[in-house]
Design a protein around this motif. Structure first.
Motif, PDB file in Angstrom:
ATOM      1  N   UNK A   3       0.836  -1.201   0.000  1.00 23.01           N
ATOM      2  CA  UNK A   3       0.000   0.000   0.000  1.00 23.01           C
ATOM      3  C   UNK A   3       0.874   1.257   0.000  1.00 23.01           C
ATOM      4  N   UNK A   4       1.945   1.217   0.786  1.00 24.08           N
ATOM      5  CA  UNK A   4       2.870   2.360   0.839  1.00 24.08           C
ATOM      6  C   UNK A   4       3.456   2.610  -0.548  1.00 24.08           C
ATOM      7  N   UNK A   5       3.863   1.535  -1.194  1.00 23.76           N
ATOM      8  CA  UNK A   5       4.469   1.653  -2.532  1.00 23.76           C
ATOM      9  C   UNK A   5       3.451   2.275  -3.501  1.00 23.76           C
ATOM     10  N   UNK A   6       2.240   1.752  -3.457  1.00 28.70           N
ATOM     11  CA  UNK A   6       1.202   2.240  -4.383  1.00 28.70           C
ATOM     12  C   UNK A   6       0.912   3.726  -4.135  1.00 28.70           C
ATOM     13  N   UNK A  12       2.839   6.065  -3.074  1.00 34.86           N
ATOM     14  CA  UNK A  12       3.873   7.031  -3.498  1.00 34.86           C
ATOM     15  C   UNK A  12       4.171   6.900  -4.994  1.00 34.86           C
ATOM     16  N   UNK A  13       3.272   6.241  -5.706  1.00 37.58           N
ATOM     17  CA  UNK A  13       3.405   6.212  -7.164  1.00 37.58           C
ATOM     18  C   UNK A  13       4.058   4.971  -7.722  1.00 37.58           C
ATOM     19  N   UNK A  14       4.159   3.910  -6.924  1.00 34.32           N
ATOM     20  CA  UNK A  14       4.613   2.636  -7.467  1.00 34.32           C
ATOM     21  C   UNK A  14       6.072   2.296  -7.185  1.00 34.32           C
ATOM     22  N   UNK A  15       6.841   3.243  -6.665  1.00 32.71           N
ATOM     23  CA  UNK A  15       8.251   2.938  -6.357  1.00 32.71           C
ATOM     24  C   UNK A  15       8.677   3.711  -5.105  1.00 32.71           C
ATOM     25  N   UNK A  16       9.171   2.980  -4.134  1.00 25.10           N
ATOM     26  CA  UNK A  16       9.545   3.621  -2.865  1.00 25.10           C
ATOM     27  C   UNK A  16      10.947   4.237  -2.907  1.00 25.10           C
ATOM     28  N   UNK A  17      11.726   3.873  -3.918  1.00 27.53           N
ATOM     29  CA  UNK A  17      13.114   4.365  -3.994  1.00 27.53           C
ATOM     30  C   UNK A  17      13.155   5.894  -3.963  1.00 27.53           C
ATOM     31  N   UNK A  18      13.963   6.406  -3.027  1.00 27.93           N
ATOM     32  CA  UNK A  18      14.169   7.850  -2.936  1.00 27.93           C
ATOM     33  C   UNK A  18      13.038   8.605  -2.238  1.00 27.93           C
ATOM     34  N   UNK A  19      11.974   7.908  -1.864  1.00 33.93           N
ATOM     35  CA  UNK A  19      10.859   8.579  -1.167  1.00 33.93           C
ATOM     36  C   UNK A  19      11.190   8.690   0.324  1.00 33.93           C
ATOM     37  N   UNK A  20      10.654   9.722   0.944  1.00 36.42           N
ATOM     38  CA  UNK A  20      10.859   9.872   2.388  1.00 36.42           C
ATOM     39  C   UNK A  20       9.595   9.379   3.106  1.00 36.42           C
ATOM     40  N   UNK A  72      -0.994   6.278   6.039  1.00 37.15           N
ATOM     41  CA  UNK A  72      -1.583   4.940   6.225  1.00 37.15           C
ATOM     42  C   UNK A  72      -1.765   4.753   7.722  1.00 37.15           C
ATOM     43  N   UNK A  73      -3.008   4.540   8.130  1.00 36.45           N
ATOM     44  CA  UNK A  73      -3.299   4.282   9.537  1.00 36.45           C
ATOM     45  C   UNK A  73      -3.309   2.768   9.727  1.00 36.45           C
ATOM     46  N   UNK A  74      -2.166   2.236  10.125  1.00 34.94           N
ATOM     47  CA  UNK A  74      -2.023   0.780  10.239  1.00 34.94           C
ATOM     48  C   UNK A  74      -2.691   0.189  11.460  1.00 34.94           C
ATOM     49  N   UNK A  75      -3.324   1.022  12.281  1.00 36.43           N
ATOM     50  CA  UNK A  75      -3.983   0.504  13.490  1.00 36.43           C
ATOM     51  C   UNK A  75      -5.424   0.991  13.634  1.00 36.43           C
ATOM     52  N   UNK A  76      -5.947   1.612  12.602  1.00 32.30           N
ATOM     53  CA  UNK A  76      -7.292   2.187  12.697  1.00 32.30           C
ATOM     54  C   UNK A  76      -7.435   3.016  13.972  1.00 32.30           C
ATOM     55  N   UNK A  77      -6.429   3.862  14.186  1.00 28.91           N
ATOM     56  CA  UNK A  77      -6.365   4.618  15.435  1.00 28.91           C
ATOM     57  C   UNK A  77      -6.831   6.061  15.276  1.00 28.91           C
ATOM     58  N   UNK A 107      -5.828  15.455   3.741  1.00 33.26           N
ATOM     59  CA  UNK A 107      -4.964  14.272   3.654  1.00 33.26           C
ATOM     60  C   UNK A 107      -5.616  13.159   2.835  1.00 33.26           C
ATOM     61  N   UNK A 108      -4.764  12.405   2.130  1.00 33.35           N
ATOM     62  CA  UNK A 108      -5.192  11.111   1.598  1.00 33.35           C
ATOM     63  C   UNK A 108      -5.008  10.143   2.751  1.00 33.35           C
ATOM     64  N   UNK A 109      -6.105   9.711   3.343  1.00 32.48           N
ATOM     65  CA  UNK A 109      -6.065   8.844   4.519  1.00 32.48           C
ATOM     66  C   UNK A 109      -6.429   7.421   4.096  1.00 32.48           C
ATOM     67  N   UNK A 110      -5.546   6.471   4.359  1.00 40.11           N
ATOM     68  CA  UNK A 110      -5.856   5.069   4.043  1.00 40.11           C
ATOM     69  C   UNK A 110      -5.665   4.225   5.300  1.00 40.11           C
TER      70      UNK A 110
END
Ligand code: UDX
Length: 472
Positions: free
Chosen positions: A338-341, A343-351, A446-451, A462-465
């Motif tokens: 989901x994180x990869x998707x 940020x546009x399909x590639x995590x390289x160089x993303x913060x 990405x809210x990985x804990x539904x918190x 925000x784009x909240x997922x």
């Protein structure tokens, strides 16, 4: 042994009802019950808590650890890990002279009659079974210093059959009348003091009436509160612990399996959990869908349980636990995808900023932390990862020195393309999404804990997922 037994119940006022000074200041002997001295072998999350809480009940307690630095720290009244409330109980009882720590098994043997084994049983490297070296090592180290009639009480989570093996070792090498009992511990990190002093139940596996009487006496201040006390055999007591943890792991993986289906169907797993939780046969606890279970217990306990069942020829009975484990690990992999998707399909160089290093809030324990696992995977995919955690950063850095750590939550998020919440500390819930929006590069979380509150974050741009919930 140097104690006198009184009958179960013993007429002691309930621990919680006794005036605090009275119960802290007096030993049970003064209360007319008995004089028992306890040793606790192993001073990790379980042992340090057990030692401090037993002293809090009024006993004279010696804690033993092979790590001199830990012993020194504990003797100075400091807890070597984060556990809310434990530092106060520890310091109070050290000051009162009821609690001390040592590296000497001889001191424990000479200074106590009941010896609690609280050492770790981690997963073996490269295998699913438990590594039992600390348990057997501490029993062997204690044996030369035991006195006739002493009781060795196992609290560590172990493969069924361990107590019987220890019984054989004691019969062969310990003074006559030394017995073993099994007394599994159910405390949760973050609530360890409360769970130890006010448990849901106490379980003991014993071979003799004498051992039962002795443990009834030890726990009399707690059972006086009406806490159920289950007396059973060795094997059942050992199994109660792994069965309980397997059930809890299964419940979490069940709701996370529902989260997978909700994602496919566009449904909301948090509402589903609320609705099924109202059914009192199901209950609402342990139905929080998200990144799944981690820590030093549930993951390794279900694996060790499967391994032991295999040895006993009962492998088929627990094949469902393999699925429980896999559902759990799939949530971590899904979060990375989901994180990869996002940020546009590639995590390289993303913060990417990851909130949470501890396996759960109110703990600094990073053992098998789902959040840290996700951080490492995202980093391995080429992203520049910054991890924040209120308490777990020192431990995290020890295990993964190559990640970047930041103690200030806003600084951690600075210039991030994506935030991943992996551990639901209150601190994250209290953040203002509007304030955070000005710090980050991309308003994506990405809210990985539904918190978090999806509406609040979305309305701040925000784009909240979240896991198991509709996208908008
Ligand atoms: C667990 C057992 O609860 C305890 O009885 C036993 O003695 C040791 O193992 P602990 O590991 O301290 O305790 O943590 P717990 O609160 O049970 O949480 C375990 C994991 O499950 C955490 O990673 C937590 O985040 C996760 N979890 C818990 C969920 O993902 N969803 C839930 O609904 C509950």
């Amino acid at each position: 042994m140097r104690y006198r037994l009184a009958g179960p119940g013993c007429g002691i006022p309930a621990y919680s009802e006794r005036p605090r000074e009275h119960c802290r200041g007096q030993s049970l002997a003064t209360l007319g019950v008995m004089s028992l001295r306890l040793s606790v072998i192993g001073t990790g999350y379980l042992g340090a808590t057990h030692a401090a809480c037993m002293a809090e009940l009024g006993y004279e307690v010696i804690g033993v650890d092979i790590d001199p630095a830990k012993v020194e720290l504990l003797n100075s009244g400091q807890v070597p890990f984060y556990e809310p409330g434990l530092d106060e109980v520890l310091a109070r009882n050290i000051k009162a002279g009821r609690l001390r720590f040592t590296t000497s098994f001889e001191e424990a043997g000479n200074g106590a009659d009941v010896h609690f084994i609280c050492v770790g049983t981690p997963q073996q490297a490269g295998a699913h079974a438990a590594d039992m070296r600390q348990v057997f090592g501490s029993v062997e180290a204690l044996i030369p210093f035991l006195s006739p009639g002493d009781l060795v009480v196992g609290k560590s989570t172990v493969p069924v059959g361990t107590a019987e093996t220890i019984e054989g070792i004691l019969k062969a090498s310990a003074p006559s009348g030394v017995e073993v009992a099994w007394n599994p511990e159910f405390l949760r990190e973050g609530f360890a003091v409360e769970d130890t002093l006010h448990p849901d139940r106490l379980v003991i596996g014993v071979r003799s009436e004498r051992s039962e009487e002795l443990l009834r006496a030890v726990y009399a201040p707690i059972t006086a509160e009406g806490v159920p006390f289950v007396v059973t055999d060795f094997a059942t007591a050992e199994l109660v612990k792994v069965a309980a943890n397997s059930f809890l792991a299964t419940k979490i993986s069940f709701i996370n399996a529902m989260a997978e289906v909700c994602e496919a169907a566009g449904a909301d797993v948090t509402q589903l959990a609320t609705a099924i939780g109202y059914d009192t046969r199901i209950g609402s606890r342990f139905l929080a869908a998200g990144l799944g279970f981690g820590g030093g217990c549930l993951p390794k306990d279900i694996r060790a349980f499967m391994a032991r069942a295999g040895e006993l020829g009962a492998e088929e009975a627990l094949t469902f636990l393999r699925e429980v484990d896999q559902i759990n690990l799939r949530r971590r992999a899904h979060t990375v995808d989901l994180a990869r998707a996002l940020v546009g399909g590639n995590l390289r160089g993303k913060r990417v900023c990851v909130w949470g290093a501890a396996f759960k809030p109110n703990s600094d324990d990073v053992r098998d932390s789902p959040s840290l696992d996700v951080a490492v995977a995202i980093s391995n995919a080429g992203a520049d990862v910054v991890v924040h955690d209120p308490k777990g950063l020192t431990n995290a850095e020890r295990v993964y020195p190559n990640l970047t750590y930041e103690q200030d939550v806003l600084k951690a998020a600075a210039d991030a393309d994506l935030i991943v919440l992996g551990t639901e500390w209150d601190e994250y819930r209290e953040l203002d999404p509007a304030v955070l929006a000005s710090t980050v590069k991309g308003r994506t979380i990405i809210d990985g804990r539904n918190a978090l509150d999806p509406a609040a974050w979305r309305s701040a741009g925000w784009t909240y997922r979240a896991l198991g919930r509709p996208n908008a």
